[in-house]
Scaffold this active site. Structure first.
Site, short mmCIF file in Angstrom:
data_model
loop_
_atom_site.label_atom_id
_atom_site.label_comp_id
_atom_site.label_asym_id
_atom_site.label_seq_id
_atom_site.Cartn_x
_atom_site.Cartn_y
_atom_site.Cartn_z
CB THR A 67 -0.91 0.02 1.25
OG1 THR A 67 -0.09 -0.28 2.38
CG2 THR A 67 -2.02 -0.98 1.15
CB ALA A 154 13.88 -12.97 7.10
N GLY A 155 12.79 -10.65 4.70
CA GLY A 155 11.81 -9.58 4.51
C GLY A 155 11.75 -8.63 5.70
CG LEU A 156 12.80 -9.61 9.22
CD1 LEU A 156 13.43 -10.20 10.45
CD2 LEU A 156 11.32 -9.36 9.47
CB SER A 158 18.94 -6.38 6.17
OG SER A 158 18.80 -6.94 4.89
CB SER A 159 18.68 -3.32 1.74
OG SER A 159 17.40 -3.83 1.54
CG ASP A 203 10.83 -1.69 3.69
OD1 ASP A 203 9.69 -1.90 4.15
OD2 ASP A 203 11.28 -2.25 2.70
C1 GLA Z 1 8.95 -4.18 0.40
C2 GLA Z 1 9.14 -2.72 0.02
C3 GLA Z 1 8.17 -1.82 0.80
C4 GLA Z 1 6.73 -2.32 0.69
C5 GLA Z 1 6.66 -3.82 0.97
C6 GLA Z 1 5.29 -4.39 0.69
O1 GLA Z 1 9.32 -4.38 1.73
O2 GLA Z 1 10.47 -2.32 0.26
O3 GLA Z 1 8.28 -0.49 0.35
O4 GLA Z 1 6.18 -1.99 -0.55
O5 GLA Z 1 7.60 -4.56 0.20
O6 GLA Z 1 4.37 -3.85 1.56
#
Ligand code: GLA
Length: 425
Positions: A67, A154-156, A158-159, A203
């Site tokens: 979003t 892991a989608g947390l 780090s970058s 992020d």
């Molecule tokens: C990644 C992107 C974020 C966001 C999510 C999905 O983490 O870096 O900006 O779009 O995906 O919500």
């Protein structure tokens, strides 16, 4: 100790450089990466103590996925897994970076940030320098050492933590007097324009603006934000790391973004006030369904509904209604799976395990998609049993070991050690 995750990156010209799996080595000599060990690594590498050390946390997102780049709402929080970055100015104008996790060193040829094919991890640092310079800010040479415990792939984020921490340190060292939101925007621009990943703002925002024990709802259109104490006695937030990361995640992400933009351009023909999916109601979308390609319709439907779910989730949080909150999490997952099509069998399996468990009000895949972690809202009394049952089932189904991370919500990016002042932590 897990090394910090660096996404595979795509140069703006489209060429692909080192994939994440090449960056997973973790030198045995660094047992714990934290502020003291990074300071020590810096001193060993550069021969003197750093001027400062910054902690930049990873993030979770409770709800509001995909979003942010659609001008909607997100509900992230900073967590107790972070990148630590020690830095000092350097006289010759060059940039020297030491990635402690990778035991890798980069030294620029001169004082200009240039995209790196070989040392692709350096682009996260060079990108923010490049963007700050575009704004006419003075950024001179730098010595930097960094590392952390944000788990790999892991989608947390780090970058984003690395970019935010770097910009935060530069702001202090070169006295740029930027606000936290300026730092957030520059970190995002570094990723968008230099690294080439068209991510939204969530992020970096979460990493810089997080608050202890709170989640924060960000309106990605106005950038207005509000903290909500995450006061959930009897409940725990736990991440299940599927250990799966699709290698094409960045290009699939950019495709989703383009599909949303296509939806907006079609809907604008019917209503010129539409400038993003935020301006689209479920009714408007449904009315013009036939004008949209079916795939584009599904993408837009997910986003439009997800924006409303964040508002509903905040209300549930305020009312202490965690059953309702959990239902919204499951709905989010179903949309990510069936409409946004960014889930994988492994994360679907983990969410189904949660759904079948009486004491787990909510669970969903978190982040950009194609693997990574699921986020679970679990009754604390049942956390151990749920974790161990899911671990066994996951191993049986996929032959993979589930990594489990309980999370604590923490403050955002901060200086933890300033050599010119006193040590803070
Ligand atoms: C990644 C992107 C974020 C966001 C999510 C999905 O983490 O870096 O900006 O779009 O995906 O919500």
């Amino acid at each position: 100790m897990l090394p910090f995750a660096i996404k595979s990156n795509v140069h703006p010209t489209g060429s692909k450089s080192s994939p994440a799996h090449l960056l997973t080595c973790s030198p045995a000599h660094l047992l714990t990466l934290n502020a003291p060990t990074i300071r020590t690594a810096f001193a060993a590498r550069f021969g003197s103590a750093p001027e400062l050390t910054v902690r930049a946390p990873g993030r979770i997102n409770l709800i509001g996925e995909h979003t942010d780049y659609n001008a909607g709402y997100v509900l992230p929080a900073a967590i107790d897994k972070a990148i630590w970055l020690s830095a000092s100015p350097r006289d010759d104008g060059r940039f020297a970076f030491f990635a402690a996790d990778l035991d890798a060193f980069f030294l620029s040829e001169n004082d200009t940030p240039v995209f790196q094919q070989e040392h692709s991890w350096a682009n996260y640092l060079l990108g923010v320098i490049s963007e700050a310079r575009k704004d006419g800010l003075y950024v001179g040479g730098l010595n930097v050492a960094f590392g952390g415990d944000v788990p790999l792939g892991a989608g947390l984020s780090s970058s984003a933590a690395l970019e935010s921490g770097m910009m935060f340190a530069i702001n202090e060292l070169y006295r740029l007097q930027l606000s936290r939101m300026d730092i957030v925007r520059l970190a995002q621009r570094g990723e968008n324009n230099f690294v080439g990943m068209k991510c939204g703002i969530m992020d970096m925002f979460a990493s810089v603006m997080g608050r202890a024990d709170s989640v924060v709802r960000l309106d990605c259109r106005s950038l207005h934000f509000e903290y909500f104490p995450f006061d959930a006695p009897g409940y725990s937030l736990v991440l299940f790391d599927s250990g799966v990361k699709h290698s094409l995640v960045d290009s699939a992400y950019n495709t989703r973004r383009a599909e949303c933009e296509e939806g907006v351009s079609v809907l604008r023909k019917f209503n010129p006030a539409v400038s993003s999916l935020r301006d689209v109601s479920p009714e408007l979308l449904f009315k013009h369904r036939d004008a949209l390609h079916p795939v584009v319709y599904r993408r837009c439907k997910f986003v439009v509904e997800e924006i409303t779910r964040v508002e509903a989730a905040c209300l549930a949080l305020q009312n202490g209604d965690f059953s309702r909150f959990g239902v919204l999490m499951f709905q989010c997952h179903d949309g990510l799976n069936l409409e946004y099509e960014v889930c994988v069998p492994e994360t679907n399996f983990l969410v189904e395990q949660a759904r079948a468990h009486a004491h787990v009000p909510g669970s969903r895949q978190m982040g950009g998609g194609f693997g990574g972690c699921t986020i679970n809202l679990v009754q604390s009394s049942d956390l151990e049993q749920f974790s161990s049952e899911t671990t066994t089932a996951y191993r049986q189904a996929f032959g993979l070991d589930l990594k489990i991370y309980p999370v604590r919500l923490t403050s955002g990016t901060e200086i933890v050690w300033d050599n010119t002042k006193t040590q803070k932590h």
